[in-house]
Motif scaffolding. Structure first.
Motif, PDB file in Angstrom:
ATOM      1  N   HIS A  41       0.807  -1.217   0.000  1.00 19.06           N
ATOM      2  CA  HIS A  41       0.000   0.000   0.000  1.00 19.06           C
ATOM      3  C   HIS A  41       0.842   1.270   0.000  1.00 19.06           C
ATOM      4  N   MET A  42       2.176   1.147  -0.008  1.00 23.39           N
ATOM      5  CA  MET A  42       3.050   2.319   0.013  1.00 23.39           C
ATOM      6  C   MET A  42       3.613   2.608  -1.372  1.00 23.39           C
ATOM      7  N   THR A  43       3.939   3.857  -1.610  1.00 21.58           N
ATOM      8  CA  THR A  43       4.681   4.206  -2.814  1.00 21.58           C
ATOM      9  C   THR A  43       6.151   3.878  -2.590  1.00 21.58           C
ATOM     10  N   VAL A  44       6.917   3.834  -3.681  1.00 18.96           N
ATOM     11  CA  VAL A  44       8.338   3.508  -3.551  1.00 18.96           C
ATOM     12  C   VAL A  44       9.066   4.534  -2.675  1.00 18.96           C
ATOM     13  N   PRO A  45       8.851   5.848  -2.837  1.00 22.40           N
ATOM     14  CA  PRO A  45       9.507   6.808  -1.923  1.00 22.40           C
ATOM     15  C   PRO A  45       9.110   6.580  -0.459  1.00 22.40           C
ATOM     16  N   GLN A  46       7.844   6.244  -0.234  1.00 23.12           N
ATOM     17  CA  GLN A  46       7.398   5.982   1.142  1.00 23.12           C
ATOM     18  C   GLN A  46       8.101   4.766   1.730  1.00 23.12           C
ATOM     19  N   LEU A  47       8.362   3.781   0.900  1.00 22.56           N
ATOM     20  CA  LEU A  47       9.050   2.578   1.375  1.00 22.56           C
ATOM     21  C   LEU A  47      10.431   2.922   1.909  1.00 22.56           C
ATOM     22  N   HIS A  48      11.128   3.790   1.213  1.00 26.12           N
ATOM     23  CA  HIS A  48      12.475   4.168   1.642  1.00 26.12           C
ATOM     24  C   HIS A  48      12.438   5.024   2.904  1.00 26.12           C
ATOM     25  N   ALA A  49      11.348   5.793   3.073  1.00 23.93           N
ATOM     26  CA  ALA A  49      11.267   6.708   4.218  1.00 23.93           C
ATOM     27  C   ALA A  49      10.667   6.061   5.459  1.00 23.93           C
ATOM     28  N   ASP A  50       9.890   5.002   5.292  1.00 20.77           N
ATOM     29  CA  ASP A  50       9.182   4.404   6.422  1.00 20.77           C
ATOM     30  C   ASP A  50      10.152   3.723   7.387  1.00 20.77           C
ATOM     31  N   LYS A  51      10.068   4.086   8.671  1.00 22.56           N
ATOM     32  CA  LYS A  51      10.975   3.522   9.675  1.00 22.56           C
ATOM     33  C   LYS A  51      10.471   2.190  10.219  1.00 22.56           C
ATOM     34  N   GLY A  52       9.207   1.862   9.950  1.00 23.18           N
ATOM     35  CA  GLY A  52       8.685   0.582  10.412  1.00 23.18           C
ATOM     36  C   GLY A  52       9.176  -0.563   9.559  1.00 23.18           C
ATOM     37  N   LEU A  53       8.932  -0.485   8.238  1.00 18.78           N
ATOM     38  CA  LEU A  53       9.417  -1.525   7.334  1.00 18.78           C
ATOM     39  C   LEU A  53      10.921  -1.429   7.123  1.00 18.78           C
ATOM     40  N   HIS A  54      11.416  -0.201   7.049  1.00 21.31           N
ATOM     41  CA  HIS A  54      12.855   0.036   6.952  1.00 21.31           C
ATOM     42  C   HIS A  54      13.474  -0.725   5.769  1.00 21.31           C
ATOM     43  N   LEU A  55      13.062  -0.361   4.550  1.00 23.32           N
ATOM     44  CA  LEU A  55      13.640  -0.935   3.344  1.00 23.32           C
ATOM     45  C   LEU A  55      15.090  -0.509   3.220  1.00 23.32           C
ATOM     46  N   ILE A  90      13.248  -5.882   4.318  1.00 23.24           N
ATOM     47  CA  ILE A  90      12.323  -5.052   5.078  1.00 23.24           C
ATOM     48  C   ILE A  90      12.081  -5.727   6.420  1.00 23.24           C
ATOM     49  N   ARG A  91      11.719  -4.936   7.382  1.00 24.67           N
ATOM     50  CA  ARG A  91      11.570  -5.391   8.763  1.00 24.67           C
ATOM     51  C   ARG A  91      10.155  -5.920   9.004  1.00 24.67           C
ATOM     52  N   VAL A  92      10.055  -7.115   9.590  1.00 26.86           N
ATOM     53  CA  VAL A  92       8.773  -7.655  10.045  1.00 26.86           C
ATOM     54  C   VAL A  92       8.596  -7.347  11.526  1.00 26.86           C
ATOM     55  N   ASP A  93       9.609  -7.679  12.318  1.00 28.70           N
ATOM     56  CA  ASP A  93       9.666  -7.327  13.734  1.00 28.70           C
ATOM     57  C   ASP A  93      11.138  -7.269  14.113  1.00 28.70           C
ATOM     58  N   ASP A  94      11.449  -7.215  15.407  1.00 25.94           N
ATOM     59  CA  ASP A  94      12.835  -7.068  15.832  1.00 25.94           C
ATOM     60  C   ASP A  94      13.722  -8.217  15.366  1.00 25.94           C
ATOM     61  N   GLY A  95      13.146  -9.409  15.202  1.00 30.16           N
ATOM     62  CA  GLY A  95      13.997 -10.544  14.874  1.00 30.16           C
ATOM     63  C   GLY A  95      13.798 -11.134  13.491  1.00 30.16           C
ATOM     64  N   LEU A  96      12.857 -10.601  12.698  1.00 22.33           N
ATOM     65  CA  LEU A  96      12.488 -11.256  11.451  1.00 22.33           C
ATOM     66  C   LEU A  96      12.577 -10.278  10.283  1.00 22.33           C
ATOM     67  N   ARG A  97      13.139 -10.737   9.160  1.00 19.20           N
ATOM     68  CA  ARG A  97      13.294  -9.900   7.976  1.00 19.20           C
ATOM     69  C   ARG A  97      12.769 -10.610   6.726  1.00 19.20           C
ATOM     70  N   ILE A  98      12.172  -9.836   5.829  1.00 18.25           N
ATOM     71  CA  ILE A  98      11.815 -10.307   4.493  1.00 18.25           C
ATOM     72  C   ILE A  98      12.917  -9.872   3.542  1.00 18.25           C
ATOM     73  N   VAL A  99      13.419 -10.822   2.752  1.00 18.30           N
ATOM     74  CA  VAL A  99      14.416 -10.514   1.733  1.00 18.30           C
ATOM     75  C   VAL A  99      13.688 -10.361   0.409  1.00 18.30           C
ATOM     76  N   LEU A 100      14.025  -9.305  -0.336  1.00 16.45           N
ATOM     77  CA  LEU A 100      13.360  -9.092  -1.612  1.00 16.45           C
ATOM     78  C   LEU A 100      14.332  -8.568  -2.655  1.00 16.45           C
TER      79      LEU A 100
END
Length: 719
Positions: free
Chosen positions: A34-48, A62-72
């Motif tokens: 649901h985010m734009t590409v610029p928002q993805l880079h700026a968002d501190k929650g997902l932290h692309l 991108i960040r899922v939680d403190d211990g889990l990451r999605i690789v893309l």
């Protein structure tokens, strides 16, 4: 908003997480889309962020939680397509991403991945060994021939250092999947033209959406790689995929599977074989979907051996057809036996009571004793099942002259007369009692359909799963239910999983699959370590194929998944063994495996009951599997070996693998009575244990107390 594609490696990572972690992954995926590409880079929650020092500069996390990451994989061609490739803990995510490189194959134009770092480390070591080797594995094929199969320069350099299959297996999880499969099949003795047809051609003809092609090379490659990548076009499609409890192997049809399931048509009966976990059932379900969509009025029978499997088939088909009641209403999902009862009731009235196995055994034993016969009840039962019912013999004259195919004890004229007397009396007694056996019911249903053409149930297509367990009487019924012609019968099965004593020659029953067969060789369920260990249980004995005419082999059967080797341990007492099983289950749960993803099984009910009580005392929920997987119930599955057939679990414990349980002497005909039946019974015992062990996807634990089964003698060398 970015466009998302999801690979099967990502789903495999999700599948290993516990339920709360999966929910957090789904939430992160929804937020990402649901985010734009610029928002993805700026968002501190997902932290692309980029992966520093990665072999592929497009790698991001991108960040899922403190211990889990999605690789893309991020786009570098001006498109907005992100490919989700893995999900794992923080440190492992960065280590995984740094080592891997995604490329587009020059021949198939599909997206593929390799562990480039590991390949570069192993290849020089193998090259040193290759200098002193008398023969290299791929000497017989030129560089041109291998490149024709899609082998690129990096893989080719590695292939030219390989001296044997063990070294090739070392590259199994490192090379691109399609390239490794091509090399593996060549090493197994398959012709290069066969490999090209089965692996390359089907990828080259994969359609590419014009909009994807316009976006760039990555989007076009993703569009071609639909066997391993799902392209998500919008939030609704993502929500739909996340809501469906399909495993990755059910979402992604491998090209070899898709080619079979969606082939335009077969000119007659078709037979699909393959080892456990190769997706035979999924292919059968997709074939039903194809047949329904091809003709708006077609009626399809989807059938198998047991009620548990029909429930699984019914649930899987409903998911595949999106619960479309109009489509589902044109499919009958039932067992062959239930269909026989319905047919007899429609054409001849209520069939009466069906005899249970124990009651049938007692009747045969009593007859053998009363008539003073030189055979026991088991011999008479097998003679009736494998000769009289198998050949549909109705008179003594027919039996006196028949060829007793599959029987290893010769019977003269006088002996046949005495045996027929017992079998005729068995039928007379059942008729007097208004009862019958299931196989008698199937034979009666087939005769009624033959004698009353145009009456009773009929179908345009019949799809059979677990075909290896059906008896000739059941096959006659299926043959009578569908007119001969294109796409009449579609059969899937594995003779190495034949756990019920069925001996069949389809050709003799008027079912010829010549030229219309295919084999699935890639396992999508279990790790290679579990497969190799379990395969050793079969003892290398030849197995007859589904037609009953040719030997069948697991040659080329393998998995791309890797994990820990199965553990096999022995104990002095059954109590100590039960305690060990409980400890193992607790370790699995502590490691994050949900109790419902664990199965514990044994040969005897007393042992499974005892282990179940110990698990409950340890605070673990327990669910008894009596006739198939209980839906929506939390708890460790406690089951007999037979009830596990058709199911799968992350972790499986097989207890009680002792010398007295495998083989179980009651289930094995003495060699002195009938050497052929003795061999058949032993093979069925091996298959039963093989089936139980191959229910495991990630971890297999096998235990015994006292003397271990002789079936375990070979597994030590299956490293």
């Amino acid at each position: 908003m970015p466009q998302i594609a999801i690979t099967n490696t990502f789903w495999e990572g999700v599948d290993r997480l516990d339920k709360p972690a999966r929910a957090r992954v789904h939430k992160a995926m929804g937020k990402f889309q649901h985010m734009t590409v610029p928002q993805l880079h700026a968002d501190k929650g997902l932290h692309l962020e980029s992966v520093v020092s990665s072999r592929d500069p497009r790698m991001r996390t991108i960040r899922v939680d403190d211990g889990l990451r999605i690789v893309l994989l991020a786009p570098d061609d001006g498109s907005d397509l992100f490919v989700l490739v893995h999900v794992v803990s923080h440190d492992k995510a960065y280590s995984w991403a740094k080592r891997r490189l995604y490329t587009v194959n020059a021949v198939t134009r599909c997206l593929e991945v390799r562990d480039l770092t590991a390949m570069e480390q192993i290849t020089p070591l193998f090259a040193q060994e290759a200098q002193a080797a008398p023969q290299l594995l791929f000497t017989a094929w030129s560089d041109t021939a291998l490149r024709h199969l899609g082998i690129d320069d990096v893989t080719l350099r590695a292939a030219r250092t390989i001296t044997g299959k063990a070294q090739l297996e070392a590259f199994g999880s490192l090379m691109p999947e399609d390239q490794f499969e091509a090399l593996w099949l060549l090493a197994e003795g398959f012709d290069a033209d066969e490999v090209y047809r089965d692996l390359v051609t089907v990828r080259q003809v994969a359609p590419v959406d014009e909009s994807d092609a316009e976006q760039g090379e990555l989007a076009a490659a993703v569009s071609r790689t639909r066997s391993r990548i799902a392209l998500i076009t919008g939030p609704e499609e993502l929500a739909d995929i996340l809501a469906k409890p399909f495993d990755a192997w059910r979402i992604f049809l491998h090209p070899a599977q898709r080619r079979i399931a969606y082939r335009p048509g077969y000119r007659g009966p078709a037979q699909i074989t393959g080892g456990p976990g190769t997706g035979k059932t999924v292919v059968a379900l997709h074939r039903v979907k194809h047949l329904l969509n091809r003709s708006p009025d077609s009626r399809v029978l989807l059938t198998t051996y047991t009620g548990a499997l029909t429930r699984s088939l019914r649930a899987g088909l409903a998911l595949l057809l999106d619960h479309d009641q109009a489509l589902l209403g044109r499919v009958t999902v039932t067992t062959v036996d239930a269909l026989a009862r319905r047919t007899v009731q429609e054409l001849d009235g209520a069939p009466g009571a069906v005899l249970g196995d124990k009651d049938e055994r007692r009747r045969w034993q009593r007859l053998a004793s009363e008539l003073g016969l030189p055979w026991n009840g088991a011999f008479l039962s097998q003679e009736y099942r494998h000769v009289v019912l198998a050949q549909d013999l109705r008179a003594h004259a027919e039996y006196a002259l028949c060829r007793r195919r599959g029987r290893g004890s010769a019977l003269g004229r006088a002996q046949r007369e005495r045996a027929w007397q017992a079998m005729a009396q068995f039928e007379d007694e059942l008729s007097h009692d208004r009862s019958c056996t299931w196989l008698q019911l199937c034979a009666q249903a087939a005769r009624l359909l033959r004698d009353k053409p145009g009456e009773g149930p009929s179908y345009d297509h019949v799809v059979v799963d677990e075909a290896q367990d059906l008896h000739p009487a059941q096959w006659r019924l299926l043959r009578a239910l569908v007119p001969e012609g294109p796409d009449d019968l579609f059969l899937t099965g594995d003779p190495h999983q034949r756990i019920y004593d069925a001996q069949v020659s389809l050709r003799s029953l008027g079912i010829s699959v010549a030229g219309r067969g295919a084999r699935l060789r890639l396992n999508y369920r279990s790790t290679e370590e579990i497969l190799r260990w379990s395969r050793a249980l079969l003892g290398g004995e030849p197995v007859t194929d589904l037609t009953g005419d040719e030997p069948d082999s697991l040659s080329g059967y393998r998995s791309l998944l890797h994990g820990e080797r199965p553990v096999c341990e022995g104990y002095g007492t059954e109590s100590a063994e039960a305690d060990a099983v409980v400890r193992r289950v607790r370790d699995w749960v502590a490691a994050g495996v949900a109790p419902s993803e664990i199965a514990v099984c044994a040969r005897f009910h007393t042992q499974t009951t005892g282990i179940g009580e110990r698990l409950a005392e340890a605070g673990l929920p327990v669910v008894r599997v009596k006739d198939g997987e209980p839906e929506g119930t939390a708890g460790v599955r406690i089951s007999s070996l037979h009830s596990l057939k058709g199911l799968e679990f992350r972790c499986v414990a097989v207890a009680g693998v002792t010398n007295s349980a495998f083989p179980f002497q009651t289930a094995v005909t003495p060699a002195a009575v009938d050497p052929l039946q003795h061999a058949t019974d032993l093979a069925a015992e091996r298959c039963l244990l093989f089936v139980a062990c191959t229910r495991a996807r990630e971890a297999l634990y096998v235990s015994y107390s006292g003397r271990p089964s002789t079936f375990l003698d070979r597994v030590g060398s299956a490293a």
